[in-house]
Design a protein around this motif. Structure first.
Motif, short mmCIF file in Angstrom:
data_model
loop_
_atom_site.label_atom_id
_atom_site.label_comp_id
_atom_site.label_asym_id
_atom_site.label_seq_id
_atom_site.Cartn_x
_atom_site.Cartn_y
_atom_site.Cartn_z
N ASP A 120 86.58 55.03 79.48
CA ASP A 120 87.97 55.05 79.93
C ASP A 120 88.01 54.62 81.38
OD1 ASP A 120 90.68 55.45 79.98
OD2 ASP A 120 90.63 57.57 79.43
N ARG A 121 89.19 54.34 81.86
CA ARG A 121 89.35 53.97 83.27
C ARG A 121 89.50 55.23 84.10
NH1 ARG A 121 94.77 50.97 84.90
NH2 ARG A 121 95.46 53.12 85.02
N ALA A 122 88.77 55.32 85.21
CA ALA A 122 88.91 56.47 86.10
C ALA A 122 90.29 56.41 86.76
CB ALA A 122 87.81 56.45 87.16
N ARG A 123 91.03 57.51 86.66
CA ARG A 123 92.39 57.55 87.21
C ARG A 123 92.38 58.22 88.58
NH1 ARG A 123 92.86 58.09 81.75
NH2 ARG A 123 92.08 60.21 81.93
N ALA A 124 92.95 57.57 89.57
CA ALA A 124 93.02 58.14 90.92
C ALA A 124 94.11 57.43 91.69
CB ALA A 124 91.68 57.99 91.63
N ALA A 129 91.63 56.69 95.12
CA ALA A 129 91.51 55.46 94.36
C ALA A 129 90.51 54.51 95.03
CB ALA A 129 92.87 54.79 94.23
N HIS A 130 90.50 54.49 96.37
CA HIS A 130 89.54 53.66 97.10
C HIS A 130 88.12 54.17 96.88
CE1 HIS A 130 87.89 51.06 100.16
NE2 HIS A 130 87.42 52.10 100.83
N LEU A 131 87.95 55.49 96.88
CA LEU A 131 86.63 56.08 96.64
C LEU A 131 86.14 55.73 95.23
CD1 LEU A 131 84.24 57.92 97.31
CD2 LEU A 131 85.64 59.87 96.57
N VAL A 132 87.03 55.83 94.26
CA VAL A 132 86.66 55.50 92.88
C VAL A 132 86.19 54.05 92.79
CG1 VAL A 132 87.63 55.06 90.58
CG2 VAL A 132 88.03 57.26 91.71
N ARG A 133 86.88 53.16 93.47
CA ARG A 133 86.51 51.75 93.44
C ARG A 133 85.12 51.54 94.05
NH1 ARG A 133 88.21 47.80 90.15
NH2 ARG A 133 88.09 45.76 91.13
N LEU A 134 84.82 52.25 95.14
CA LEU A 134 83.50 52.16 95.75
C LEU A 134 82.41 52.67 94.80
CD1 LEU A 134 84.25 53.34 99.42
CD2 LEU A 134 83.78 51.01 98.63
N GLY A 148 81.48 48.38 77.79
CA GLY A 148 82.87 48.81 77.86
C GLY A 148 83.41 49.09 76.47
N ALA A 149 84.12 50.22 76.31
CA ALA A 149 84.66 50.57 75.00
C ALA A 149 85.82 49.66 74.60
CB ALA A 149 85.11 52.03 74.99
N THR A 150 86.43 48.98 75.59
CA THR A 150 87.51 48.04 75.30
C THR A 150 87.29 46.78 76.12
OG1 THR A 150 88.97 48.76 77.09
CG2 THR A 150 89.10 49.99 75.02
N SER A 151 87.96 45.69 75.73
CA SER A 151 87.81 44.44 76.46
C SER A 151 88.34 44.56 77.88
CB SER A 151 88.51 43.31 75.72
OG SER A 151 89.86 43.63 75.46
N ALA A 152 89.37 45.40 78.08
CA ALA A 152 89.92 45.60 79.43
C ALA A 152 88.88 46.25 80.35
CB ALA A 152 91.18 46.46 79.38
N LEU A 153 88.10 47.19 79.81
CA LEU A 153 87.06 47.85 80.60
C LEU A 153 85.92 46.88 80.91
CD1 LEU A 153 86.98 51.33 78.85
CD2 LEU A 153 87.83 50.84 81.14
N VAL A 154 85.61 45.99 79.96
CA VAL A 154 84.58 44.97 80.21
C VAL A 154 85.04 44.04 81.33
CG1 VAL A 154 83.33 43.01 79.22
CG2 VAL A 154 83.69 45.08 77.86
N ASP A 155 86.29 43.61 81.28
CA ASP A 155 86.83 42.75 82.34
C ASP A 155 86.79 43.45 83.69
OD1 ASP A 155 87.33 40.81 80.47
OD2 ASP A 155 89.47 41.28 80.26
N ARG A 156 87.12 44.73 83.70
CA ARG A 156 87.12 45.50 84.95
C ARG A 156 85.70 45.58 85.52
NH1 ARG A 156 90.62 49.07 87.41
NH2 ARG A 156 89.69 50.74 88.68
N ALA A 157 84.72 45.81 84.64
CA ALA A 157 83.33 45.88 85.10
C ALA A 157 82.89 44.55 85.69
CB ALA A 157 82.42 46.29 83.94
N ARG A 158 83.29 43.44 85.06
CA ARG A 158 82.89 42.13 85.56
C ARG A 158 83.51 41.82 86.92
NH1 ARG A 158 83.59 39.33 79.64
NH2 ARG A 158 81.45 39.73 78.89
N THR A 159 84.79 42.13 87.07
CA THR A 159 85.45 41.86 88.35
C THR A 159 84.95 42.79 89.45
OG1 THR A 159 87.30 43.34 87.77
CG2 THR A 159 87.55 41.00 87.25
N THR A 160 84.37 43.93 89.06
CA THR A 160 83.83 44.87 90.04
C THR A 160 82.43 44.47 90.49
OG1 THR A 160 85.14 46.63 89.01
CG2 THR A 160 83.41 47.34 90.48
N GLY A 161 81.78 43.58 89.74
CA GLY A 161 80.47 43.11 90.17
C GLY A 161 79.34 43.32 89.20
N ALA A 162 79.64 43.68 87.95
CA ALA A 162 78.57 43.88 86.97
C ALA A 162 77.86 42.56 86.67
CB ALA A 162 79.14 44.46 85.68
#
Length: 378
Positions: A120-124, A129-134, A148-162
């Protein structure tokens, strides 16, 4: 894909894995229980690091895994306990942001492969929210693979630097219940009687009593249902910080809503319901949505996150935070048996497209094998 091995890729001792849980999320805990059972059946040695209360609820040891008590992240000894538990691991698999961050700290200085699953996406909000992103950035850069359990979570991981992020949809674990003497048709009226839904529609919601669940919208919508005859009963199963606030509203406004606390018989509760309701502001791979479709219970859910991807056209989707739209959808379904039957049939077909527990375990184990097989010398 090459066949999945049931032993160490080195052909010697069994593959030794450690599953790391924060202990808070029901979906990830149920997934780890299912994963542990499937991995052990394939000859993999599994250690589950989680708070002791998580083992009491999900019975990791009953699945054949070793359980090591690792306290929640707020405990200063949690990283040291986790580092000791991972000392002999061939691979570590962490579930959720906080468990993953502790695993990164525990594996510091070691070359043990780390797999991370985002359920799931961490909610903050605000500074948090800045700490969660770090934390997310630190975790995905340290992980060998992010699932990622969903394609949105996979996209988020990639844009974060995975460096390697893949879709790995999590199967709905089968119910772990004691065998009942009654058949489902006899059990249904018993459950409805216990909940106070004799001779009236039963609307079922399940989830922690937190702000993001949108229960304030659900209570707003329930006002409109008081005009129906008979008046539907809304039952919410779950616990959380908003219980007192919600209960106060229910009593002050005389709403047809009952809070019944945390339950371990959600499968039975849903099977007895006329409709399932989900009013959240965000959902990834909702357990309630999956259980409702499997149980052939028409679902009304908010059109948020990965809900459309999960349910397709097998549910009524309404905008988040719109009590009128939610109320209207429920009224329509209660007055349209043919539409309800259509949703039941579509739900069965949609559920058949989701991965099974066996397929989920096989996919995860193929990732493990990929990361633990020795690289050929060049």
């Amino acid at each position: 894909m090459s066949p999945v091995s049931s032993h160490s890729p080195h052909g010697q001792s069994p593959l030794r894995t450690v599953q790391v849980l924060g202990g808070g999320n029901a979906g990830s805990s149920a997934h780890v229980r299912s994963l542990a059972s499937g991995l052990v059946a394939r000859g993999v040695k599994v250690t589950v690091c989680a708070p002791v209360e998580a083992d009491r609820i999900y019975d990791f040891t009953g699945a054949g895994a070793e359980h090591v008590h690792v306290p929640r992240s707020s405990d200063p000894g949690s990283v040291a306990a986790l580092r000791a538990a991972c000392a002999d691991a061939d691979l570590v698999h962490a579930h959720g942001l906080h468990a993953s961050f502790r695993a990164v700290l525990a594996l510091s200085g070691r070359r043990t492969p780390l797999v991370v699953t985002w359920h799931d996406r961490a909610r903050a909000e605000g500074a948090r929210a800045h700490l969660v992103r770090l934390l997310e950035r630190r975790v995905v850069k340290a992980a060998s693979v992010v699932l990622g359990a969903t394609s949105a979570l996979v996209d988020r991981a990639r844009t974060t630097g995975a460096r390697d992020a893949r879709l790995a949809a999590v199967a709905l674990p089968g119910p772990r219940r004691t065998v009942r003497l009654e058949d489902p048709e006899r059990l249904r009226p018993k459950v409805r009687a216990e909940l106070g839904a004799i001779g009236r529609p039963l609307l079922m919601a399940v989830g922690s009593l937190d702000r993001h669940r949108g229960y304030d919208t659900l209570l707003d919508a329930s006002r409109a249902w008081r005009a129906l005859d008979p008046v539907p009963l809304v039952v919410i199963a779950g616990e959380g910080p908003l219980r007192a606030e919600l209960q106060s509203r229910i009593e002050d406004e005389e709403l047809p809503v009952r809070l019944i606390g945390r339950r371990d018989d959600v499968t039975d509760l849903l099977a007895a319901a006329d409709l399932a309701l989900l009013s959240s502001s965000w959902e990834s791979r909702s357990l309630l949505a999956q259980e409702a479709l499997h149980a052939r219970v028409p679902l009304v859910a908010t059109d948020v996150g990965s809900m459309p991807e999960l349910v397709g056209d097998a549910a009524e989707l309404v905008p988040y935070g719109d009590p009128q739209a939610l109320a209207d959808a429920v009224v329509r379904l209660l007055g349209d048996p043919a539409r309800c039957e259509e949703l039941r049939e579509k739900g069965v077909r949609q559920a058949a497209t989701w991965p099974t527990e066996d397929e989920t375990v096989a996919q995860v184990l193929s990732v493990y094998d990929e990361l633990t097989q020795p690289r050929p010398l060049i």
